[in-house]
Enzyme design. Structure first.
Site, short mmCIF file in Angstrom:
data_model
loop_
_atom_site.label_atom_id
_atom_site.label_comp_id
_atom_site.label_asym_id
_atom_site.label_seq_id
_atom_site.Cartn_x
_atom_site.Cartn_y
_atom_site.Cartn_z
CB ALA A 1 -0.86 -0.01 1.25
N GLY B 1 0.45 -4.90 0.91
CA GLY B 1 -0.75 -4.94 0.06
C GLY B 1 -0.50 -5.63 -1.28
CD GLU C 1 -2.41 -7.37 3.08
OE1 GLU C 1 -2.10 -6.22 2.70
OE2 GLU C 1 -2.92 -7.60 4.19
N1 COA Z 1 4.62 3.05 -0.62
C1 COA Z 1 5.03 4.22 -1.16
N2 COA Z 1 6.16 4.36 -1.89
C2 COA Z 1 6.90 3.27 -2.06
C3 COA Z 1 6.55 2.00 -1.54
C4 COA Z 1 5.35 1.93 -0.78
N3 COA Z 1 4.90 0.79 -0.26
N4 COA Z 1 7.49 1.10 -1.87
C5 COA Z 1 8.41 1.77 -2.60
N5 COA Z 1 8.05 3.06 -2.72
C6 COA Z 1 8.78 4.14 -3.43
C7 COA Z 1 9.97 4.63 -2.64
O1 COA Z 1 9.58 5.57 -1.65
C8 COA Z 1 10.81 5.23 -3.73
O2 COA Z 1 10.27 6.48 -4.09
P1 COA Z 1 11.26 7.75 -4.35
O3 COA Z 1 12.11 7.32 -5.52
O4 COA Z 1 10.30 8.85 -4.67
O5 COA Z 1 12.02 7.93 -3.09
C9 COA Z 1 10.57 4.29 -4.91
O6 COA Z 1 9.34 3.64 -4.63
C10 COA Z 1 11.64 3.25 -5.09
O7 COA Z 1 11.80 2.54 -3.88
P2 COA Z 1 13.20 2.35 -3.11
O8 COA Z 1 12.91 2.09 -1.67
O9 COA Z 1 14.12 3.46 -3.45
O10 COA Z 1 13.72 1.00 -3.82
P3 COA Z 1 14.75 -0.05 -3.21
O11 COA Z 1 15.12 -0.95 -4.33
O12 COA Z 1 15.84 0.63 -2.48
O13 COA Z 1 13.89 -0.89 -2.13
C11 COA Z 1 11.95 -2.08 -1.32
C12 COA Z 1 12.83 -1.71 -2.53
C13 COA Z 1 10.73 -2.81 -1.85
C14 COA Z 1 12.74 -2.99 -0.38
C15 COA Z 1 11.54 -0.80 -0.57
O14 COA Z 1 11.01 0.11 -1.52
C16 COA Z 1 10.51 -1.00 0.50
O15 COA Z 1 10.85 -1.51 1.57
N6 COA Z 1 9.25 -0.58 0.25
C17 COA Z 1 8.21 -0.61 1.22
C18 COA Z 1 7.68 -2.01 1.39
C19 COA Z 1 6.62 -2.07 2.46
O16 COA Z 1 6.87 -1.87 3.62
N7 COA Z 1 5.37 -2.34 2.03
C20 COA Z 1 4.27 -2.53 2.92
C21 COA Z 1 3.46 -1.31 2.99
S1 COA Z 1 2.13 -1.54 4.13
#
Ligand code: COA
Length: 260
Positions: free
Chosen positions: A66, A112, A115
């Site tokens: 999400a 999400g 999910e």
């Molecule tokens: N919600 C909002 N934005 C998100 C997102 C999320 N769930 N997951 C990734 N993004 C965004 C990042 O903020 C980033 O945006 P920016 O370039 O404007 O800063 C972009 O997507 C790229 O993500 P980034 O974190 O830089 O990539 P990465 O390869 O370093 O890491 C993940 C990948 C998936 C490990 C990491 O993005 C992450 O942990 N995301 C959240 C996962 C999460 O907790 N999801 C559950 C939500 S309830």
């Protein structure tokens, strides 16, 4: 239909819906959820669409969860509303969709995103995919069905561990856990998913809808799945697909189901 955050492409009765916010790793914001609902609702009414494949655009992500930025300042009431509306318009809607829905997990399926994949009827993953429910690392509980569907698929202990550690598993572990049915190389994910979709399309869409309802009944509290199966079985005898399927078998020819 034009959408801002998803692509919906139909070919030979198969609708491929791709979440298309690769710069945000396909995170599900409200608009994306609304568009997904609309695409599924259209597909439900469209007689030409027999099956839906759900996937993510870009190399990296199916859906990374999400959209955290969107709910960071929510009150408890807003949180509850986000979760309950999401269940209603998307996650339960897909789980109970009358046509087969396959998730083709091409990368991160987190929160999400996992999910969403779990709401689909079954899952195929590329071997680069990573899956997890990281919500507890953010101080929340999975809110789009994760606490219910993950234990149904992988068992209670594994679900407890995945949710408590907030960790990720790779595609092969997901296969071992029964979270996904197949793992393919990334470049074969689309072709392999289509191959399975085509096998499904040879069968009666009406009977498949009945089977989806009967299988899902097993997971509904207070519903007797055996009773639902008996009713669906009986109902099948009133359909044109049943007449065609049985007469094709008896006449030693391939069935050509009218889907009625
Ligand atoms: N919600 C909002 N934005 C998100 C997102 C999320 N769930 N997951 C990734 N993004 C965004 C990042 O903020 C980033 O945006 P920016 O370039 O404007 O800063 C972009 O997507 C790229 O993500 P980034 O974190 O830089 O990539 P990465 O390869 O370093 O890491 C993940 C990948 C998936 C490990 C990491 O993005 C992450 O942990 N995301 C959240 C996962 C999460 O907790 N999801 C559950 C939500 S309830």
């Amino acid at each position: 239909m034009n959408f801002n955050n998803i692509l919906a492409e139909e070919e030979n009765g198969i609708l491929t819906i791709s979440i298309n916010r690769p710069k945000k790793l396909n995170a599900l914001n409200r608009e994306t959820i609304a568009e997904l609902h609309e695409a599924f609702a259209d597909a439900r009414d469209d007689h030409d669409i027999k099956l839906v494949i759900l996937t993510g655009r870009g190399e990296k992500a199916f859906v990374a969860g999400a959209d955290i930025a969107e709910f960071a300042d929510f009150t408890p009431e807003e949180g509850r509303k986000l979760s309950s509306e999401g269940h209603e318009i998307l996650f339960d809607y897909i789980a109970n969709f009358p046509k087969p829905v396959i998730a083709a997990i091409n990368g991160f399926a987190l929160g999400g995103g996992l999910e969403l994949a779990m709401a689909a009827h079954f899952r195929i993953a590329s071997d680069s995919a990573k899956m997890g429910l990281p919500e507890t690392s953010l101080g929340v509980v999975p809110g789009y069905g994760g606490t219910q569907r993950l234990p149904q698929l992988v068992g209670k202990g594994r679900a407890m561990e995945m949710i408590m550690t907030a960790g990720m598993i790779d595609a092969n572990q997901a296969l071992q856990y029964n979270l996904v049915n197949h793992v393919t190389e990334p470049e074969n994910l689309e072709a392999f998913t289509l191959e399975i979709a085509e096998k499904i399309l040879k069968n009666s869409t009406v009977a498949i809808s009945g089977a989806i309802r009967a299988i899902n009944a097993n997971y509904e509290a207070g519903v007797n799945g055996f009773k639902v199966e008996i009713d669906e079985f009986g109902h099948a005898f009133s359909t044109e697909d049943f007449k065609e399927g049985t007469s094709a078998f008896l006449n030693k020819r391939k069935a050509d189901f009218p889907g009625e």
